[in-house]
Each structure stands twice: as structure tokens, then as C-alpha cells.
Design an enzyme around this catalytic site. Structure first.
Site, mmCIF file in Angstrom:
data_model
loop_
_atom_site.group_PDB
_atom_site.id
_atom_site.type_symbol
_atom_site.label_atom_id
_atom_site.label_comp_id
_atom_site.label_asym_id
_atom_site.label_seq_id
_atom_site.Cartn_x
_atom_site.Cartn_y
_atom_site.Cartn_z
ATOM 1 N N GLU A 31 0.853 -1.201 0.000
ATOM 2 C CA GLU A 31 0.000 0.000 0.000
ATOM 3 C C GLU A 31 0.886 1.247 0.000
ATOM 4 O O GLU A 31 1.929 1.269 0.668
ATOM 5 C CB GLU A 31 -0.881 -0.043 1.247
ATOM 6 C CG GLU A 31 -2.289 0.418 1.049
ATOM 7 C CD GLU A 31 -3.105 -0.396 0.042
ATOM 8 O OE1 GLU A 31 -3.256 0.070 -1.104
ATOM 9 O OE2 GLU A 31 -3.604 -1.471 0.399
ATOM 10 N N HIS A 32 0.485 2.260 -0.745
ATOM 11 C CA HIS A 32 1.277 3.503 -0.884
ATOM 12 C C HIS A 32 2.681 3.204 -1.427
ATOM 13 O O HIS A 32 3.638 3.909 -1.133
ATOM 14 C CB HIS A 32 1.367 4.263 0.452
ATOM 15 C CG HIS A 32 0.071 4.915 0.836
ATOM 16 N ND1 HIS A 32 -0.305 6.144 0.357
ATOM 17 C CD2 HIS A 32 -0.933 4.488 1.632
ATOM 18 C CE1 HIS A 32 -1.500 6.455 0.866
ATOM 19 N NE2 HIS A 32 -1.902 5.464 1.620
ATOM 20 N N ASP A 34 3.015 2.338 -4.855
ATOM 21 C CA ASP A 34 3.044 2.568 -6.314
ATOM 22 C C ASP A 34 3.845 3.830 -6.671
ATOM 23 O O ASP A 34 4.715 3.787 -7.536
ATOM 24 C CB ASP A 34 1.631 2.614 -6.910
ATOM 25 C CG ASP A 34 0.695 3.579 -6.200
ATOM 26 O OD1 ASP A 34 1.051 4.077 -5.109
ATOM 27 O OD2 ASP A 34 -0.396 3.846 -6.736
ATOM 28 N N SER A 65 -27.764 0.776 -18.722
ATOM 29 C CA SER A 65 -27.243 0.279 -17.447
ATOM 30 C C SER A 65 -28.395 -0.238 -16.604
ATOM 31 O O SER A 65 -29.277 0.523 -16.202
ATOM 32 C CB SER A 65 -26.527 1.413 -16.696
ATOM 33 O OG SER A 65 -26.439 1.085 -15.318
ATOM 34 N N ALA A 119 -16.600 1.271 -3.074
ATOM 35 C CA ALA A 119 -16.228 0.589 -1.828
ATOM 36 C C ALA A 119 -14.743 0.248 -1.799
ATOM 37 O O ALA A 119 -14.257 -0.389 -0.879
ATOM 38 C CB ALA A 119 -17.055 -0.681 -1.647
ATOM 39 N N LEU A 121 -13.264 -1.486 -4.314
ATOM 40 C CA LEU A 121 -13.027 -2.715 -5.077
ATOM 41 C C LEU A 121 -12.914 -2.424 -6.567
ATOM 42 O O LEU A 121 -12.841 -3.329 -7.390
ATOM 43 C CB LEU A 121 -14.159 -3.720 -4.833
ATOM 44 C CG LEU A 121 -14.388 -4.085 -3.378
ATOM 45 C CD1 LEU A 121 -15.400 -5.204 -3.265
ATOM 46 C CD2 LEU A 121 -13.089 -4.520 -2.736
ATOM 47 N N SER A 123 -14.945 -0.813 -9.014
ATOM 48 C CA SER A 123 -15.994 -1.097 -9.990
ATOM 49 C C SER A 123 -15.728 -0.333 -11.286
ATOM 50 O O SER A 123 -16.060 -0.806 -12.373
ATOM 51 C CB SER A 123 -17.367 -0.716 -9.427
ATOM 52 O OG SER A 123 -17.475 0.671 -9.210
ATOM 53 N N GLU A 157 -10.078 7.155 -17.004
ATOM 54 C CA GLU A 157 -10.269 7.814 -15.691
ATOM 55 C C GLU A 157 -9.653 9.220 -15.721
ATOM 56 O O GLU A 157 -10.260 10.176 -15.251
ATOM 57 C CB GLU A 157 -9.599 6.994 -14.579
ATOM 58 C CG GLU A 157 -10.117 5.579 -14.465
ATOM 59 C CD GLU A 157 -11.050 5.352 -13.270
ATOM 60 O OE1 GLU A 157 -11.320 6.292 -12.506
ATOM 61 O OE2 GLU A 157 -11.511 4.199 -13.119
ATOM 62 N N ASP A 169 -5.432 -0.826 -10.599
ATOM 63 C CA ASP A 169 -6.800 -1.341 -10.662
ATOM 64 C C ASP A 169 -7.103 -1.946 -12.028
ATOM 65 O O ASP A 169 -7.660 -3.039 -12.141
ATOM 66 C CB ASP A 169 -7.810 -0.226 -10.388
ATOM 67 C CG ASP A 169 -7.631 0.362 -8.996
ATOM 68 O OD1 ASP A 169 -6.874 -0.223 -8.200
ATOM 69 O OD2 ASP A 169 -8.249 1.406 -8.726
HETATM 70 P P1 ADP Z 1 -14.879 2.358 -7.341
HETATM 71 O O1 ADP Z 1 -13.975 2.434 -6.145
HETATM 72 O O2 ADP Z 1 -15.929 1.321 -7.143
HETATM 73 O O3 ADP Z 1 -14.127 2.220 -8.627
HETATM 74 P P2 ADP Z 1 -15.548 4.864 -8.524
HETATM 75 O O4 ADP Z 1 -16.181 6.078 -7.972
HETATM 76 O O5 ADP Z 1 -14.186 4.980 -9.090
HETATM 77 O O6 ADP Z 1 -15.647 3.756 -7.387
HETATM 78 O O7 ADP Z 1 -16.462 4.282 -9.699
HETATM 79 C C1 ADP Z 1 -17.832 4.108 -9.502
HETATM 80 C C2 ADP Z 1 -18.565 4.595 -10.754
HETATM 81 O O8 ADP Z 1 -18.393 3.638 -11.802
HETATM 82 C C3 ADP Z 1 -20.047 4.698 -10.535
HETATM 83 O O9 ADP Z 1 -20.399 5.945 -9.991
HETATM 84 C C4 ADP Z 1 -20.584 4.491 -11.949
HETATM 85 O O10 ADP Z 1 -20.477 5.679 -12.694
HETATM 86 C C5 ADP Z 1 -19.603 3.478 -12.536
HETATM 87 N N1 ADP Z 1 -20.105 2.114 -12.297
HETATM 88 C C6 ADP Z 1 -19.506 1.145 -11.581
HETATM 89 N N2 ADP Z 1 -20.249 0.011 -11.567
HETATM 90 C C7 ADP Z 1 -21.347 0.278 -12.288
HETATM 91 C C8 ADP Z 1 -22.526 -0.475 -12.624
HETATM 92 N N3 ADP Z 1 -22.709 -1.733 -12.186
HETATM 93 N N4 ADP Z 1 -23.457 0.124 -13.395
HETATM 94 C C9 ADP Z 1 -23.291 1.383 -13.817
HETATM 95 N N5 ADP Z 1 -22.210 2.144 -13.518
HETATM 96 C C10 ADP Z 1 -21.261 1.612 -12.760
HETATM 97 MG MG MG Z 2 -12.675 3.633 -9.289
#
Ligand code: ADP
Ligand code: MG
Length: 376
Positions: A31-32, A34, A65, A119, A121, A123, A157, A169
């Protein structure tokens, strides 16, 4: 999820498309590190984003979505960026493929996921790498290499979502394999797979659901400390520093800078120790290093918070094998390596005690190291 997507696709666009998926990720240790040229140690997890997708003849993208219950339609030129933030991830991926000389044609897609949003993870990386992988397979004969797919997500991003992230990630999401963690060298970008099939153990994430935003941008302050010490030592990054070197200059630097650098130097060694331990199947050592990382992040790097320290204490009291903050700190999840037979007791205790003290329960995610981006 596949069924739901398929029904929605049929309803909106008729017929069927091809399924692709990609995954969220954990980082076991590192952690920290990179931005200090060190190692991270992530793996993809069994929480995914999945899409059904098919080329259309419209020269535009139509995408729905399921989770947000929202539809977006956009062209493929720079000025066509959609308003919705979730759709900008997909638009960004299209644009970044095109910028690299790749082909993107109009397509229809429906997607859904179960990676918890925001969270820790990742997403967003799952979403980017799912579409990057799909566009590479559908329109580019898989000629874009996997590192470039990860960079396409990272640039998305940076350029379309306003998040100045590193590569970990997207790397984890693209390269992830079932039962394998990856040690990524953030300086050379070399990586190696390590077996992670901890029979008798589970990985459990406990999400504190708190996020402390601090006024004086602690992340940048940590970076500056590391850069100052590296400069004093005459090395490019703390990757090249040892504790002996650091102790030699102890009198010339602030106590704060000393402890920041100490954490980074020790964390590098901990990642290497964990690699050796995994090769031996020695999960006790893996767990010990996780606790040491937590202690370092809390006491030396000072990026923990009361809630995460409390979750770490509870884990220790329950006899959990390893536990630490995952991610940058100041909130979010702890990652816990737990013996199967202890899992329920630990989760029950953590939820109850945390709720008693903070008035809300943490969220629990059981995760298994799984495949990253793929055609389903
Ligand atoms: P994380 O830590 O989960 O990456 P982020 O804020 O970087 O959090 O990304 C989350 C964003 O990614 C959401 O606000 C949405 O715009 C998009 N996203 C992630 N998963 C989904 C999903 N299942 N459906 C639609 N958008 C999603
Ligand atoms: Mg993210």
C-alpha cells in the site's frame, strides 16, 4: 445476471449479442508503494461487470445500465461525450481505443454488475476493462495488447472521469486469473503470478462505510515526504532505499519524514516476504505481514482512522489470521484472511461491536480470487 441482461437486451434491441465480463479487485499487500516505485499485489475477484454487446449500423453507441436504470446514446467523436457519469466510462474507453489507432464501430449494449460501487473494489476499472476487452475482441481482432487495455482504462479515468489514478486497478482487472495474485513492479511494470488458493481460509472484506475527507490533502503530503527523503538519500524513489540508509540520515530529516519513509521501505520487504510465503503455502506468515502493514499504515504512515483501527482490533481479538486497511486509508475496507471456521463468528462480532460504537453496521463482502476481463 446473465439472464437478466439477456432479457433486457432482447427487449431493447432484439436478438442476442456476445457476453463479456471483467472483475473488481483486491490488493493483498503493498500500500502507498506505487508512487514510490515499489510493488503492489492485487488479484481480480468474483465480483463482476458483465455486458451483452452487438455491433449496429448506426455509427453510434446505445447502452443501457441495468443497475442505474438509465440509457445513454452517443456518437464516437470527441464532442459526443454523454452527460451521465456512468456512460462517460464507456465513451472514454471508445475514445481511448480510437486515439491509439484502434477501430470502434457503433454498438448496442446492456450491462450490469455486482462490484459494490465506491467501496474500494474498483468497480470503475471493472467497467472500463469489460468494454476495453469487448472492443478489442469485436473490432480489433485482439491486436491491442493487455497492458494497453489497462492503460486505456487508466486514461479513461484521467481524461473523461477526472480521477488521476495509477495503473494497478485496471492492471488487476485485465490480467486477473482464478486462484492467482499478481505482484506488479510499479517501476519496471514487470509482473509475476503467485498461487493464491488458501484452502481452509477465506478473504473477507469489512467495509466501514466511512470516508474521512481531510482538509490538507494528506495524500499529497505523504508523497512529498517520500520525495524529500528520496532526494536526501540521492535515490530516484524509496524503492532504492534501505533502513540502513534511512538510519544514517535520521538526524537530518524530520521525525515525520523518517516514519513515512520507514513504512515504505518496510512495506516493500513485506510484499517480498508474502511472495515467498505464498510459494510455501504459509498463510500464517501472510497474515502476520498483513497485521504489520496495518500497524505501519496506522502508526508510521498515519493514514488509518479510528473505525479501521477498531475493525483491526476486533479481527485480532477474534483470532483472524491477517487483517489490514485496504486502499489509501482514512476509511473504506479492511481485508481479512480468516480461517473458514472463524468466518461467521468474526463477521457477527465485527458487525455487532462496530454497530454498538458507531451506530451502523459495516458491509461484508466475501471474495474469491477469480478471472479478470474475458469473453463469457
Ligand atoms: P470504485 O472504487 O468502485 O471504482 P468509482 O467512484 O471509481 O468507485 O467508480 C464508480 C462509478 O463507476 C459509478 O459511480 C458508476 O459511474 C460506474 N459504475 C460502476 N459500476 C457500475 C454499474 N454496475 N453500473 C453502472 N455504472 C457503474
Ligand atoms: Mg474507481
Amino acid at each position: 445476471m446473465e439472464k437478466q441482461i439477456s432479457a433486457e437486451f432482447e427487449k431493447r434491441f432484439g436478438g442476442t449479442g456476445t457476453f463479456y465480463a471483467s472483475a473488481g479487485r483486491i490488493n493483498l499487500i503493498g500500500e502507498h508503494t506505487d508512487y514510490n516505485g515499489g510493488f503492489v499485489f492485487p488479484g481480480a475477484i468474483d465480483k463482476v461487470i458483465m455486458t451483452e454487446i452487438r455491433q449496429n449500423d448506426l455509427d453510434k453507441v446505445r447502452v443501457y445500465s441495468i443497475d442505474i436504470d438509465d440509457y445513454a446514446e452517443f456518437g464516437l467523436n470527441e464532442e459526443d461525450a454523454p452527460q451521465q457519469s456512468w456512460a462517460r466510462y464507456i465513451f472514454g474507453v471508445c475514445r481511448e481505443v480510437i486515439k491509439r489507432g484502434g477501430v470502434v464501430k457503433g454498438f448496442d449494449a446492456v450491462f450490469a454488475g455486482n462490484v459494490p460501487l465506491g467501496a474500494g473494489l474498483s468497480s470503475s476499472a471493472a467497467l472500463e476493462s469489460c468494454f476495453a476487452f469487448a472492443l478489442n475482441d469485436m473490432f480489433n481482432g485482439n491486436t491491442i495488447d493487455k497492458f494497453e487495455l489497462a492503460r486505456i482504462g487508466q486514461s479513461t479515468e484521467h481524461n473523461y472521469c477526472g480521477v488521476n489514478c495509477g495503473i494497478m486497478d485496471q492492471f488487476a482487472s485485465v490480467f486477473g486469473k482464478k486462484g492467482q495474485l499478481m505482484r506488479l513492479d510499479c517501476r519496471s511494470m514487470e509482473y509475476e503470478y503467485y498461487p493464491f488458493n488458501p484452502e481452509g481460509y477465506e478473504l473477507v472484506l469489512v467495509d466501514s462505510v466511512v470516508k474521512h475527507e481531510l482538509a490538507d490533502s494528506p495524500y499529497n503530503k505523504r508523497r512529498q515526504s517520500c520525495e524529500r527523503v528520496a532526494k536526501r538519500l540521492g535515490v530516484e524513489t524509496l524503492r532504492d532505499a534501505t533502513m540502513e540508509m534511512l538510519d544514517e540520515v535520521k538526524g537530518d530529516i524530520t521525525a515525520e519524514d523518517y516514519f513515512r519513509a520507514k513504512f515504505v521501505i518496510e512495506e516493500k520487504q513485506r510484499v517480498l516476504d508474502v511472495c515467498d510465503a505464498l510459494n510455501r503455502g504459509d498463510y500464517d506468515t501472510v497474515g502476520e505481514r498483513m497485521y504489520e502493514t496495518h500497524r505501519g499504515l496506522s502508526k508510521d504512515y498515519e493514514v488509518s482512522c479510528e473505525e479501521l483501527d477498531y475493525l483491526n482490533d476486533i479481527a485480532r481479538e477474534c483470532g483472524v489470521t491477517g487483517s489490514r486497511i485496504m486502499g489509501g486509508g482514512f476509511g473504506g475496507c479492511t481485508i481479512n484472511l480468516v480461517k473458514n471456521e472463524l468466518r461467521d463468528k468474526f463477521v457477527e462480532t465485527a458487525c455487532r461491536k462496530f454497530n454498538e460504537r458507531y451506530g451502523h453496521e459495516p458491509k461484508i463482502y466475501d471474495v474469491v480470487i477469480s478471472d479478470g476481463a474475458r469473453r463469457v
